[in-house]
Design an enzyme around this catalytic site. Sequence first.
Site, short mmCIF file in Angstrom:
data_model
loop_
_atom_site.label_atom_id
_atom_site.label_comp_id
_atom_site.label_asym_id
_atom_site.label_seq_id
_atom_site.Cartn_x
_atom_site.Cartn_y
_atom_site.Cartn_z
N ASP A 109 0.67 -1.35 0.02
CA ASP A 109 -0.02 -0.04 -0.15
C ASP A 109 0.95 1.17 0.12
O ASP A 109 2.07 1.39 -0.69
CB ASP A 109 -0.84 -0.01 1.03
N HIS A 180 -3.94 6.35 2.91
CA HIS A 180 -4.56 5.14 2.51
C HIS A 180 -4.10 3.87 2.98
O HIS A 180 -4.88 3.13 3.41
CB HIS A 180 -4.33 5.19 0.62
N SER A 497 -11.22 -0.22 -1.76
CA SER A 497 -9.88 -0.16 -0.72
C SER A 497 -10.42 -0.67 0.38
O SER A 497 -9.38 -1.06 1.12
CB SER A 497 -9.17 1.02 -1.11
#
Length: 721
Positions: A109, A180, A497
Amino acid sequence: MCKAISNHLHLPFMAKLLLELMCFFITFSALTSLPQPDTYIVHMNLSAMPKHTLEFTILQNSPGYLSSIRDVPVIAHTTHTSRFLGLRLTTGAWPSSNFGKDVIIGLVDSGIWPESESFSDVGMGEVPARWKGRCVEGTGFNYSMCNKKLIGARFFNKGLLSNKPNVTVLMNSTRDTDGHGTHTSSTAAGNYVKGASFFGYAKGTARGMAPRSHLAMYKVLWDAGAYASDVIAAIDQAIVDGVDVISLSFGLDGVPLYEDPVAMASFAATEKGIFVGSSAGNEGPWFGTVHNGIPWILNVAAGTIDRNFNGIITLGNGVSLLGSSLYIGNSSQSRLPLVFMDACDNLDKLKQVTDKVIVCEDKKEFVGIQVKNAAASRVAGGVFISNSSYLEFFVETSFPALFLHLQEGQAVIGYIKKTSNPTASMQFKLTQVGGKPAPKVAAYSSRGPSSSCPSILKPDIMAPGSLVLASWTQTSPVTDFGANDLFGEFNIITGTSMACPHAAGVAAILKGAHPKWSPAAIRSAMITTADPFDNTLSAIKDLGDHDKPASPLAMGAGHINPNKALDPGLIYDATTEDYVKLLCGMNYSAEQIQMITKSSSYKCSNPSSLDLNYPSFIAFFNATDASLGKKLVHNFQRTVTNVGDRKAHYTAKVAPMTGFKVNVVPNRLFFEHKYEKRNYKLSIEGPKVMKELVVHGSLSWVDAEGRHVVRSPVVVTRVKP
Ligand SMILES: *[C@@H]1O[C@H](CO)[C@@H](O)[C@H](O)[C@H]1NC(C)=O
Ligand SMILES: *[C@@H]1O[C@H](CO)[C@@H](O)[C@H](O)[C@H]1NC(C)=O
Ligand SMILES: *[C@@H]1O[C@H](CO)[C@@H](O)[C@H](O)[C@H]1NC(C)=O
Ligand SMILES: *[C@@H]1O[C@H](CO)[C@@H](O)[C@H](O)[C@H]1NC(C)=O
Ligand SMILES: *[C@@H]1O[C@H](CO)[C@@H](O)[C@H](O)[C@H]1NC(C)=O
Ligand SMILES: *[C@@H]1O[C@H](CO)[C@@H](O)[C@H](O)[C@H]1NC(C)=O
Ligand SMILES: *[C@@H]1O[C@H](CO)[C@@H](O)[C@H](O)[C@H]1NC(C)=O
Ligand SMILES: *[C@@H]1O[C@H](CO)[C@@H](O)[C@H](O)[C@H]1NC(C)=O
């Protein structure tokens, strides 16, 4: 004043790195704060909505009055998703797996914010002795930042730098500058954090799906982009380091398996017994948009949960309406003038409105433009009347705003039209749980069939993805407010996600409870126990298809159910040889197969077949070959393994499919002991050319004691993959 807000979606990478950017110019008109009077949420029959101002007591006695609740902020659990998925402290998957103890989840990620309380190692077990990973130092990241929760940190940007030699990597380390990766990591395996919230929304204790699992971060998503080579290097390293589960919240558009870095690297992981989960993508609701349609990994679609973030508008006549809102400013009880501006599509007109709350009716799914126009004006607030199925992306406004459904909005419009000086006050930061129906498939979630491997139904399952609260990085603002960027420990964001790490965390729990299970067995358990029903016991609805019952091309088998997945009864196992057989069936050349397997030891045998031992079925109709006659029959062969504790007797139950005949032979299976295998055949017979785009049903193997229902979705479609 201009602040780019990224939607932090499932990140497609390489040349296609798309961060949705919206730009707002804000002038914030502060609402004056008055002492708070009692406020009620009143449910009225719309047909009997009062035409003029009424006091609350009169309203209560009026004919259309249904119910009311005193308006107190509802206390909710955060990350509420674990509770919504049925995870409980004392029974089921959590205690059975020791909350994921000794399992290592690798996330590929954007890095991690190691100081986040979600990554504290309070209560964590020792680092497993088999762990070979490292905590690699870099800019703003040293060895001491890893602990018994965050046990590995590595970063990969050689590919990025060779493709874009000019980019400056300011944070040359595993530290997350985006948010994220911090969000997905804490969703999968974050430790308990009390007092979490997003500026008053979603208050409660945050925790990941597998709160006692260890985490290792492999950073490949950089502010300047992401490249396949870095992804492959990261996954290869994760395999060597010894992770048990890999979570991948990114993907690519329209590449064949032998050119897909995720397919290639995840094959090696699967070969080593490592479970890989991936996100379906955010390109829904159109068919054929699913990313990561890879037979050997789990593909996760996104859905809503039963938690709503709300505001209340109280009209001058005393009627209160509850709408969606994630506005973080303070409530105000002062009444402000209200003005109806139709579609709010005339920016010049909007700019003439000052210090009024505008009401916009959105009949064409233009709500995004309306919010943008309102933000560019000097309005005191906005009421957006819209049935948009993408509200998740607009509810976080930098000016006071709430969103009402078309029907409820008529009460506001009606009031404005009948009143000479219409006014309203607005209140925010209400979090409601128990909303129904939930879950629904999110409109943005990418749909099957998989163009890279049509014969395997994708996505596999659905998990929470919309408006998920989890930890955030301190270098990236969570929102803007007026002219200021705001930072926070938690953020609420949306996308597949966010769904993927939920499933990866559940996989870690299953791995903890069943250390010997293969990746295919874990995937099978998750698929065959997924719920096709929502919390009203109706078929799960699809926000991307006018709330019609969702098809497996949108949600796979249904909503992930960790407690049931713990004890699936039967599993559909598969080996790497089986996957190669499928690649042979796809007519891949030896070179193409070797791109994926990295080995010449796999050979295609005759006859090859597209039929993998998979816990779901998809058949394509609308054959153009006239020689096939009027009927078409698709045959499937399956082998199930009894993973129940004792002998068992299962009967096949087929949910009928209009226009199609599904036949299962034999329709009873007897197992004498655990791990015994049994074969069966399933055939789907239908018209050569089907009318509907998609018809779906299911096959369930139900044991005699009714303890296990092993359900597989069955899909027939003429949608071209
Ligand atoms: C609302 O009013 C309509 C028309 O008077 C009536 O038919 C309906 O039953 C009412 N609904 C409820 C929930 O009371
Ligand atoms: C690592 O960083 C922390 C926090 O900045 C600091 O306290 C510590 O001294 C550093 N350790 C080393 C070995 O550099
Ligand atoms: C990268 O640097 C080279 C050499 O300085 C220059 O010619 C080129 O235009 C730069 N490329 C970009 C994309 O900035
Ligand atoms: C980033 O750090 C690595 C390892 O310390 C180093 O090899 C590399 O040159 C650095 N890259 C940049 C762009 O600073
Ligand atoms: C909201 O109210 C709180 C508590 O009264 C106060 O601390 C905060 O500054 C207010 N926020 C804004 C944006 O006015
Ligand atoms: C808008 O949504 C509401 C609530 O879901 C529904 O009752 C209504 O029929 C929808 N209206 C339109 C025009 O789609
Ligand atoms: C593979 O090739 C065979 C023989 O040409 C053909 O019958 C079959 O349809 C092909 N399969 C696929 C998936 O293209
Ligand atoms: C299905 O077959 C009909 C008749 O041959 C054709 O007109 C149509 O385009 C086909 N549809 C698809 C999705 O292949």
